[in-house]
Design a protein around this motif. Structure first.
Motif, PDB file in Angstrom:
ATOM      1  N   VAL A   1       0.671  -1.172  -0.048  1.00 40.36           N
ATOM      2  CA  VAL A   1      -0.013   0.054   0.108  1.00 40.36           C
ATOM      3  C   VAL A   1       0.844   1.164   0.020  1.00 40.36           C
ATOM      4  O   VAL A   1       0.509   2.107  -0.669  1.00 40.36           O
TER       5      VAL A   1
ATOM      6  N   LEU B   1       0.497   4.076  -2.719  1.00 36.84           N
ATOM      7  CA  LEU B   1       0.157   5.590  -2.234  1.00 36.84           C
ATOM      8  C   LEU B   1       1.292   6.559  -2.146  1.00 36.84           C
ATOM      9  O   LEU B   1       0.889   7.793  -2.256  1.00 36.84           O
TER      10      LEU B   1
ATOM     11  N   ARG C   1      -8.134  -4.893  -5.023  1.00 37.98           N
ATOM     12  CA  ARG C   1      -8.035  -3.501  -5.007  1.00 37.98           C
ATOM     13  C   ARG C   1      -6.842  -2.997  -6.202  1.00 37.98           C
ATOM     14  O   ARG C   1      -6.665  -1.763  -6.076  1.00 37.98           O
TER      15      ARG C   1
ATOM     16  N   GLN D   1      -6.630  -4.497   5.878  1.00 32.99           N
ATOM     17  CA  GLN D   1      -6.118  -3.849   4.845  1.00 32.99           C
ATOM     18  C   GLN D   1      -6.632  -2.281   4.935  1.00 32.99           C
ATOM     19  O   GLN D   1      -5.923  -1.518   4.740  1.00 32.99           O
ATOM     20  N   ASN D   2      -8.051  -2.170   5.085  1.00 32.25           N
ATOM     21  CA  ASN D   2      -8.580  -0.841   5.189  1.00 32.25           C
ATOM     22  C   ASN D   2      -8.104  -0.236   6.535  1.00 32.25           C
ATOM     23  O   ASN D   2      -7.781   1.082   6.396  1.00 32.25           O
TER      24      ASN D   2
ATOM     25  N   VAL E   1      -4.403   1.001   5.209  1.00 31.90           N
ATOM     26  CA  VAL E   1      -4.797   2.114   4.444  1.00 31.90           C
ATOM     27  C   VAL E   1      -4.948   3.377   5.089  1.00 31.90           C
ATOM     28  O   VAL E   1      -4.359   4.618   4.610  1.00 31.90           O
TER      29      VAL E   1
ATOM     30  N   ARG F   1      -2.499   6.816   4.927  1.00 27.77           N
ATOM     31  CA  ARG F   1      -2.882   8.039   4.544  1.00 27.77           C
ATOM     32  C   ARG F   1      -2.760   9.208   5.506  1.00 27.77           C
ATOM     33  O   ARG F   1      -2.258  10.169   5.181  1.00 27.77           O
TER      34      ARG F   1
END
Length: 164
Positions: free
Chosen positions: A25, A29, A58, A131-132, A135, A139
């Motif tokens: 990720v 990102l 994803r 995973q969420n 993330v 962020r």
């Protein structure tokens, strides 16, 4: 002047799920501002199939992933890390190698989706949830104005993110 690329290492005991997800990720990102790796104190030797499944669902590239030991990143020829994050409670409590370059460290604990019991849907949901959560924390990390903060302020921020 070229923008600094920050090297980040995510650690977990087995290096099969949480640390792998964080590596993938952040590499996507981070858009070239970050180079992420993952490793484990006692790597399982394989990436968990559900880790691959949720990442691929994803659109993340999983072709280069492998489970690896953290010693790879303590060698003299290893990339010098700017940040080292533990993502499981077991790795956070272990004695880590001495990391060259004195990286900033923080513990960002996540529940281990590998340990969830039940049917396939329940297990897959646990991987997706993890995973969420990863993330979301990444962020927050990516939103930090790293070039404007001193070392102590960055440390406070990454610790705060780990508690979110």
């Amino acid at each position: 002047m070229a923008e600094k690329i920050y090297n980040v290492l995510f650690l977990c005991s087995a290096n099969s799920a949480r640390s792998i997800i964080a590596e993938v990720v952040l590499n996507q990102l981070g858009k070239g501002r970050f180079k992420a790796w993952s490793a484990g104190s006692h790597p399982s030797g394989e990436v968990h199939p559900m880790t691959l499944e949720v990442l691929q669902a994803r659109g993340f590239d999983t072709s280069e992933l492998r489970s690896k030991r953290w010693d790879e990143f303590a060698r003299p020829d290893a990339p010098v890390m700017d940040f080292v994050f533990t993502v499981c409670d077991q790795a956070a409590g272990e004695v880590c190698p001495v990391w060259p370059g004195q990286p900033l460290t923080a513990h960002w604990g996540f529940t281990d989706p590998v340990k969830v019991e039940g049917d396939r849907d329940r297990k897959l949901h646990a991987f997706s949830l993890t995973q969420n959560q990863i993330v979301n924390r990444l962020r927050l990390f990516l939103s930090l104005p790293l070039v404007k903060l001193d070392r102590l302020a960055i440390k406070q921020e990454i610790d705060r993110i780990g508690q979110s």
